[in-house]
Scaffold this motif. Structure first.
Motif, mmCIF file in Angstrom:
data_model
loop_
_atom_site.group_PDB
_atom_site.id
_atom_site.type_symbol
_atom_site.label_atom_id
_atom_site.label_comp_id
_atom_site.label_asym_id
_atom_site.label_seq_id
_atom_site.Cartn_x
_atom_site.Cartn_y
_atom_site.Cartn_z
ATOM 1 N N VAL A 62 1.258 26.430 -23.496
ATOM 2 C CA VAL A 62 0.651 27.260 -24.542
ATOM 3 C C VAL A 62 -0.240 28.293 -23.857
ATOM 4 O O VAL A 62 -1.026 27.959 -22.965
ATOM 5 N N LYS B 189 -1.895 26.719 -20.475
ATOM 6 C CA LYS B 189 -2.247 25.336 -20.179
ATOM 7 C C LYS B 189 -1.092 24.516 -20.700
ATOM 8 O O LYS B 189 -0.394 24.923 -21.632
ATOM 9 N N LYS B 190 -0.882 23.361 -20.089
ATOM 10 C CA LYS B 190 0.222 22.516 -20.526
ATOM 11 C C LYS B 190 -0.361 21.357 -21.319
ATOM 12 O O LYS B 190 -1.063 20.508 -20.763
ATOM 13 N N ILE B 191 -0.109 21.362 -22.601
ATOM 14 C CA ILE B 191 -0.648 20.331 -23.484
ATOM 15 C C ILE B 191 0.358 19.186 -23.547
ATOM 16 O O ILE B 191 1.556 19.420 -23.693
ATOM 17 N N THR B 192 -0.118 17.946 -23.417
ATOM 18 C CA THR B 192 0.799 16.815 -23.583
ATOM 19 C C THR B 192 0.809 16.379 -25.046
ATOM 20 O O THR B 192 -0.208 16.460 -25.740
ATOM 21 N N PHE B 193 1.959 15.950 -25.489
ATOM 22 C CA PHE B 193 2.138 15.441 -26.850
ATOM 23 C C PHE B 193 2.776 14.058 -26.764
ATOM 24 O O PHE B 193 3.534 13.790 -25.830
ATOM 25 N N GLN B 194 2.468 13.198 -27.734
ATOM 26 C CA GLN B 194 3.238 11.963 -27.822
ATOM 27 C C GLN B 194 3.410 11.544 -29.267
ATOM 28 O O GLN B 194 2.549 11.786 -30.120
ATOM 29 N N ASN B 195 4.566 10.981 -29.514
ATOM 30 C CA ASN B 195 4.894 10.488 -30.848
ATOM 31 C C ASN B 195 5.394 9.058 -30.679
ATOM 32 O O ASN B 195 6.432 8.816 -30.070
ATOM 33 N N CYS C 288 7.180 11.312 -25.120
ATOM 34 C CA CYS C 288 6.102 12.102 -24.526
ATOM 35 C C CYS C 288 6.684 13.428 -24.041
ATOM 36 O O CYS C 288 7.799 13.457 -23.531
ATOM 37 N N TRP C 289 5.932 14.492 -24.183
ATOM 38 C CA TRP C 289 6.386 15.780 -23.649
ATOM 39 C C TRP C 289 5.197 16.694 -23.397
ATOM 40 O O TRP C 289 4.079 16.383 -23.784
ATOM 41 N N ARG C 290 5.477 17.778 -22.673
ATOM 42 C CA ARG C 290 4.448 18.799 -22.435
ATOM 43 C C ARG C 290 4.925 20.124 -23.001
ATOM 44 O O ARG C 290 6.115 20.417 -23.010
ATOM 45 N N LYS C 291 3.981 20.919 -23.408
ATOM 46 C CA LYS C 291 4.322 22.243 -23.927
ATOM 47 C C LYS C 291 3.369 23.255 -23.310
ATOM 48 O O LYS C 291 2.152 23.018 -23.278
ATOM 49 N N GLY D 277 -6.244 18.838 -25.130
ATOM 50 C CA GLY D 277 -5.791 18.212 -23.894
ATOM 51 C C GLY D 277 -4.506 17.435 -24.126
ATOM 52 O O GLY D 277 -3.494 17.672 -23.486
ATOM 53 N N GLU E 243 10.255 21.720 -20.323
ATOM 54 C CA GLU E 243 10.449 20.321 -19.983
ATOM 55 C C GLU E 243 11.025 19.608 -21.201
ATOM 56 O O GLU E 243 10.709 19.937 -22.332
ATOM 57 N N VAL F 27 -2.151 15.509 -27.466
ATOM 58 C CA VAL F 27 -2.003 15.414 -28.917
ATOM 59 C C VAL F 27 -1.217 14.155 -29.268
ATOM 60 O O VAL F 27 -0.172 13.878 -28.672
ATOM 61 N N SER G 142 -5.397 22.548 -18.102
ATOM 62 C CA SER G 142 -4.469 21.478 -18.449
ATOM 63 C C SER G 142 -5.025 20.171 -17.920
ATOM 64 O O SER G 142 -5.835 20.162 -16.985
ATOM 65 N N PHE H 72 7.345 9.670 -17.018
ATOM 66 C CA PHE H 72 6.860 10.927 -17.592
ATOM 67 C C PHE H 72 6.522 11.945 -16.505
ATOM 68 O O PHE H 72 6.833 13.129 -16.630
ATOM 69 N N SER I 100 0.592 6.644 -33.167
ATOM 70 C CA SER I 100 0.285 7.185 -31.836
ATOM 71 C C SER I 100 -1.228 7.102 -31.627
ATOM 72 O O SER I 100 -1.941 8.075 -31.811
#
Lengths: 430, 430
Positions: free
Chosen positions: A116, A384-390, A111-114, B342, A100, B344, B375, B92, B350
């Motif tokens: 893992v 699992k899909k971890i969400t990240f945001q910066n 925002c993104w998902r990774k 869950g 994604e 980050v 997730s 998102f 942030s």
């Protein structure tokens, strides 16, 4: 296999109910096994293998020598077949690796998902008369593509304490080397809690009998994830008069031979065709080695005649079958209308057994109507899909007031303060 | 908030254990509620609302007039904030709509997956002092993007039988109109089994107290899927001396105010910085309305000083926090090393509350270490992925032998026959 003609919609729910085979005291028995393994570890595993599998197990972990020996015990023909199936399964599951992109929801907010990998996974391969090496492929390949660090395989030993060579060969072929001789609820307990020898895992996969299924249900309370809730296997075939009665009969029987609790369902707009299929079933059944099992499954099974294929599809969506075969004209068109099913087989040559073994799709699928809300096992099951945001200063300035107002309205003022304190400092620094 | 310095790895597991608050007879109490609702339907819901929420509920379903009235009770400022948050959350989650291509695993064998919405979903929005309209956004928006046909929302009424206007407003803003005045385990029972008024659903989403959580766990046995196993909310902050102690303190407190059972964890390579944060926590705590709750949560909380940020990240991966804030130099670099979390939050701006409300990411996340294998809620949670396959004559000829050999080796001869009978007919037709 009883027949129903044009049932009213109000009867559909009752017809869709799966047969239930309650086991007495199952939960208590399984709880005892789980406790025993938690208390006594490896000793409990060996005691329980002796009790339930009549197997004397010296070493729980399969040795290098045993793995080596399996290579000689598997025919060249089977080795080739396993490698063809593995290649197809790998292609299909590799295509599930989607990346994604980063979404900038507002200037300065990314925002993104990774995906893992789940670090530690346990694969349960049932024993019994047949060596289910195909399940090793179906669970092992996506686990390896996902990049799970530790893949632990448990499977019950036979009376001599041995594992079926085809299972060992397939595991080793994929590169899975942590293989343990333990089955049943005790194997699930070992994977959930860990013992001196068997590593604890985060998620447990694989089919099994009632004990295994109940154990998987119970260990979830201890935070262990599982692949799917399980139930007896099932197929629903929608066929019209353009289909081949012999093919349809063979598909119904290939499901029925799984176990006496399996259910097979035939839907059609032609009563003549249904009669043809029933004759073909009788004929094919006679020569099957597992005819007794299949005949019992057919007792729980039924056919329904509707006025149109459209109605068949509607009923099928209500039933939510694990496997759905569309042996009809314009099968692709009707496939687009499928709302609830585990896996759909389109046309006369897409037989379920191709998908069970080798076409590439996964055979670990939701049964018992769970297809309404669950997907089958896929690459997704091993990550699992971890969400990240910066969020930059600008981003916080853009979104700050929104968060303050919402947090204030929810009366969570520390939440609000986390924004306000930052906005103030940005302001002060100007 | 106790402090630990450089714990040995063998102690990590113990430190990572979450505090447990056992509730007496919880399971029995919840089972009784589930049974009562199954037996008496709407009558039970009203009786239980009177008993637990002291609420007299005449009509379970919220009326058009009540929804209309809520539009006047919500401030214009909050309406704007809700619409900004909704836009970001929508962006998102829309980006999670990925189409997988058809994979031709062998000539004549096509396999693919298709995302299909779960038809009926239930959203549970807790009551209590604060109106959690943000959760309406977090669950409602992906349900709508997925295309769920029926979205049923349950939330407990106050003593006068009313729902919080912000919740009604937000639901109506999204287009959710099936809203029912019922909370607690009885709401979960209503969604799981259906009553005269509340429709039965296939999957239940949303946070709640111990009763709600236990009810969600129990209805799974009846084939109802749930979003996530739940536990108290938690945050782990990794901060070095480049971070802002006031910011970090505000983040710890915004988690701590959730409930007395929340846990907040601070990891750092600087004991001086940790001291600064503790002073800031004390200072900020004094002026919080929910200071009592936050102070109790801080009693279950701790900080750990490690030699390096690398070690902090390793410990965090072991802890598997629901929320992880990286307030460190080179935060992005360390973000790439996160295995279990869950959601980050990267960098000093942030803050968790931005993600809780409005940045776009979902706030329904795995707690209690479940981030190792689960997730958070996403678009994926509202669909199932159905596999399809279309095998042509050529395809079956290509794969037939492989399936025959494998089915034979597993002693499933009806499976083998489903292929053989087709191959023979193709041969005969030539």
């Amino acid at each position: 296999m009883k027949n129903i003609t044009n049932p009213t919609i109000s009867d559909w729910a009752k017809i869709c109910k799966r047969p239930v085979f309650p086991a007495e005291d199952l939960e208590d028995k399984v709880k005892n096994i789980l406790e025993l393994v938690q208390q006594k570890g490896d000793t409990a595993l060996k005691e329980l293998s002796l009790k339930f599998d009549k197997a004397v197990v010296e070493e729980l972990k399969v040795s290098e020598a045993e793995i080596e020996a399996s290579k000689k015990q598997v025919s060249e023909e089977l080795k080739v077949a396993i490698s063809v199936a593995a290649k197809n399964i790998r292609s299909f599951h590799e295509a599930q690796q989607l990346t994604e992109t980063i979404v900038e929801t507002m200037p300065g907010i990314q925002c993104w998902r990774k995906s893992v990998a789940i670090e530690n996974v346990g694969l349960y391969i049932p024993g019994g008369s047949a060596p289910l090496f195909s399940t090793v492929l179906m669970l092992g390949i996506p686990a390896l593509i996902a990049g799970c660090k530790q893949i632990v395989l448990c499977t019950p030993p036979d009376k001599d304490g041995n594992i079926k060579p085809a299972v060992l060969y397939t595991a080793n072929f994929l590169g899975i080397t942590q293989i343990f001789k333990v089955g049943g609820a005790q194997a699930i307990a070992a994977l959930a809690y860990g013992t001196e020898t068997v590593p604890k895992v985060d998620k447990i996969f694989g089919p099994g009998n009632q004990f295994v299924t109940k154990a998987k249900e119970l260990v979830q309370k201890n935070g262990i994830a599982i692949d799917l809730p399980a139930g007896p296997s099932e197929v629903l075939v929608i066929a019209d008069s353009t289909a081949d009665a012999d093919f349809v009969a063979s598909d119904l029987l290939s499901q029925a031979e799984h176990g006496p609790d399996s259910q097979v369902v035939l839907l059609s707009d032609s009563s003549e065709f249904v009669e043809k299929v029933k004759l073909a079933v009788d004929e094919q059944l006679r020569v099957l080695p597992r005819a007794d099992i299949a005949a019992k499954a057919l007792e729980n099974s039924f056919s329904v005649i509707f006025n149109s294929i459209g109605e068949c599809v509607e009923f099928s969506n209500r039933y939510a079958p694990e496997h759905l075969i569309l042996a009809i004209e314009n099968a692709q068109e009707f496939a687009d209308k499928i709302q609830n099913a585990g896996s759909v087989f389109i046309g006369n040559y897409s037989c379920e057994s191709a998908g069970d073994y080798a076409s590439g799709s996964n055979h670990t699928l939701p049964t018992n109507g769970y297809a309404r809300s669950y997907s089958g096992v896929s690459l997704d099951s091993f990550v699992k899909k971890i969400t990240f945001q910066n969020i930059s200063r600008l981003g916080l300035q853009n979104i700050g007031r929104t968060v303050e107002v919402m947090a204030g309205a929810e009366q969570l003022l520390a939440h609000r303060n986390a924004v306000s304190i930052r906005l103030k400092k940005i302001q002060d620094e100007k």
